[in-house]
Write an enzyme that holds these catalytic residues in place. Structure first.
Site, PDB file in Angstrom:
ATOM      1  N   TYR A 101       9.042  -2.832  -5.772  1.00 16.40           N
ATOM      2  CA  TYR A 101       7.911  -1.884  -5.803  1.00 16.40           C
ATOM      3  C   TYR A 101       8.054  -0.931  -4.630  1.00 16.40           C
ATOM      4  O   TYR A 101       8.362  -1.362  -3.507  1.00 16.40           O
ATOM      5  CB  TYR A 101       6.579  -2.649  -5.681  1.00 16.40           C
ATOM      6  CG  TYR A 101       5.389  -1.737  -5.493  1.00 16.40           C
ATOM      7  CD1 TYR A 101       4.625  -1.328  -6.579  1.00 16.40           C
ATOM      8  CD2 TYR A 101       5.041  -1.258  -4.227  1.00 16.40           C
ATOM      9  CE1 TYR A 101       3.556  -0.466  -6.417  1.00 16.40           C
ATOM     10  CE2 TYR A 101       3.976  -0.389  -4.060  1.00 16.40           C
ATOM     11  CZ  TYR A 101       3.239   0.008  -5.156  1.00 16.40           C
ATOM     12  OH  TYR A 101       2.186   0.870  -4.992  1.00 16.40           O
ATOM     13  N   GLU A 189       4.698   6.533  -6.891  1.00 15.99           N
ATOM     14  CA  GLU A 189       4.886   5.089  -6.984  1.00 15.99           C
ATOM     15  C   GLU A 189       5.991   4.788  -7.996  1.00 15.99           C
ATOM     16  O   GLU A 189       6.017   5.392  -9.073  1.00 15.99           O
ATOM     17  CB  GLU A 189       3.579   4.447  -7.452  1.00 15.99           C
ATOM     18  CG  GLU A 189       3.629   2.934  -7.559  1.00 15.99           C
ATOM     19  CD  GLU A 189       2.354   2.371  -8.173  1.00 15.99           C
ATOM     20  OE1 GLU A 189       1.436   2.017  -7.415  1.00 15.99           O
ATOM     21  OE2 GLU A 189       2.269   2.282  -9.413  1.00 15.99           O
TER      22      GLU A 189
END
Ligand code: GDP
Ligand code: MN
Length: 379
Positions: A101, A189
């Site tokens: 992530y 993101e």
């Protein structure tokens, strides 16, 4: 302004971030055509402005034409948490070794950019954030200094990614930071950021929020604008050029100047009411602007009373009052209105309003009294 995944990937690609080849389509036949063009296996992905698509059945692997037809047919029209799928992204499937992530966003209280990186990416990242926050390596970046290579390397080391991913991760994070800053984003993101079985690091998903205030310096943002989903009230206000944010209370608010509009929300809350919106009509409170603002508010079924809060500066009180009177002659308003008019030539303005006052159109001398009256009427 939120981008769909495929738009986010195109945005990333402009900064050299590796993403999978793919096509955006809107029908099953186009999905098949796209799959044939990029080559099997492919991933069929719902394009909606909401996360958690994988868990909702909006991301499926397809090995051949029959599977593409099946999944594209199932995903088109699927409702993912209130967002109906109209567009699919068909991309070349990747062989995943590990899922990470990565993100950058603004930490307003720290006055710095916040970077987050985790070796435990994928669809369970929210659970990781709650149950195992130490698994997310955070860095705060001074915008003047930027993200230096040394800091980026130390950050990647702290996140304990597979050493095989180090070089690829440093490269992508450096580019992602550039995309975030130079690209005028509020959030970028990548989840998952993957280490592929061939050792390459790659962005498998993209979530990008752009700062709409910067659209004047970006040619390509019109198409992002076209795919935004907006509150219907906000859409109508935007078409009239008004600064409007929909809220869910019952007191409709019109004020001149963003600061005054904000204080108006505060004072309505302070006296026990709840604002239905934020609406700043800006400097010129003429009849056209006022009529437009009243129409937007009038069309909102939540609104039970309207509070017009005007402080005359360059715009004089009598101009504002004339604007209000004329606007009211053009638009039929359901809810009772309370006006507070102050500032330059307020006396003259109030005198103009005087003959029009009734139970449905009241004038109060102070902001607090006007707020109390409007909140009372909304009950
Ligand atoms: P989200 O659920 O909306 O975040 O959608 P993602 O694009 O992140 O996809 C969800 C999950 O689907 C990923 O975490 C992967 O595990 C899986 N996935 C997506 N694309 C691929 C792919 O190309 N190959 C494989 N094997 N899995 C994929
Ligand atoms: Mn994802």
């Amino acid at each position: 302004m939120d981008l769909l995944e495929y738009q986010g990937k195109q945005f990333f690609a402009q900064f050299g971030i590796p993403v999978s080849d793919g096509r955006a389509v809107t029908t099953v036949d186009e999905a098949v055509e796209a799959a044939e063009a990029v080559g099997y296996p492919v991933v069929v992905k719902a394009q909606v402005h909401v996360g958690g698509r994988g868990k909702a059945g909006g991301v499926k692997l397809a090995n051949d034409v029959d599977e593409v037809r099946l999944h594209a047919g199932n995903i088109l029209g699927l409702d993912i948490r209130g967002h109906v799928v109209r567009t699919l992204w068909i991309e070349v499937a990747s062989d995943i070794a590990e899922e990470y992530y990565a993100s950058f966003t603004l930490d307003r209280s720290a006055k710095k950019h916040l970077g987050m990186l985790s070796a435990e990416g994928g669809v369970e990242i929210e659970t990781v954030a709650v149950e195992n926050p130490d698994a997310i390596a955070k860095i705060w970046i001074d915008p003047v200094v930027g993200l230096t290579e040394d800091v980026c390397r130390a950050w990647v080391a702290a996140a304990k990614l597979n050493p095989a991913a180090t070089e690829g991760a440093v490269d992508i994070l450096t580019k992602l930071y550039r995309a975030y800053t130079e690209g005028d984003a509020d959030l970028v993101e990548i989840n998952p950021l993957i280490l592929k079985t061939d050792g390459k690091v790659h962005a498998l998903d993209a979530k990008v929020t752009l700062d709409a205030n910067a659209d004047f310096r970006h040619e390509g943002w019109d198409e992002y604008e076209a795919t935004q989903v907006r509150d219907e009230r906000e859409q109508a206000a935007k078409e009239k050029g008004l600064q409007y944010v929909g809220l869910d209370g019952s007191v409709g608010i019109i004020a001149n100047g963003a600061g005054l509009a904000m204080s108006t929300l505060d004072v309505v809350n302070q006296v026990g009411g709840s604002p239905a919106n934020f609406l700043d009509i800006g400097g010129g409170a003429n009849a056209d602007v006022m009529a437009g603002a009243l129409e937007i508010i009038n069309n909102d079924p939540r609104v039970k009373s309207i509070f017009i809060n005007i402080f005359g500066g360059i715009t004089r009180g009598e101009e504002v009052a004339n604007g209000i009177v004329e606007a009211l002659s053009r638009v039929t308003i359901e809810a009772p209105i309370v006006i507070r008019l102050d500032g330059t030539n307020a006396e003259e303005g109030r005198a103009i309003l005087e003959p029009h006052l009734s139970d449905k159109l009241q004038s109060k001398p102070t902001m607090l009294e006007a707020a109390r009256a409007a909140v009372e009427l909304a009950k």
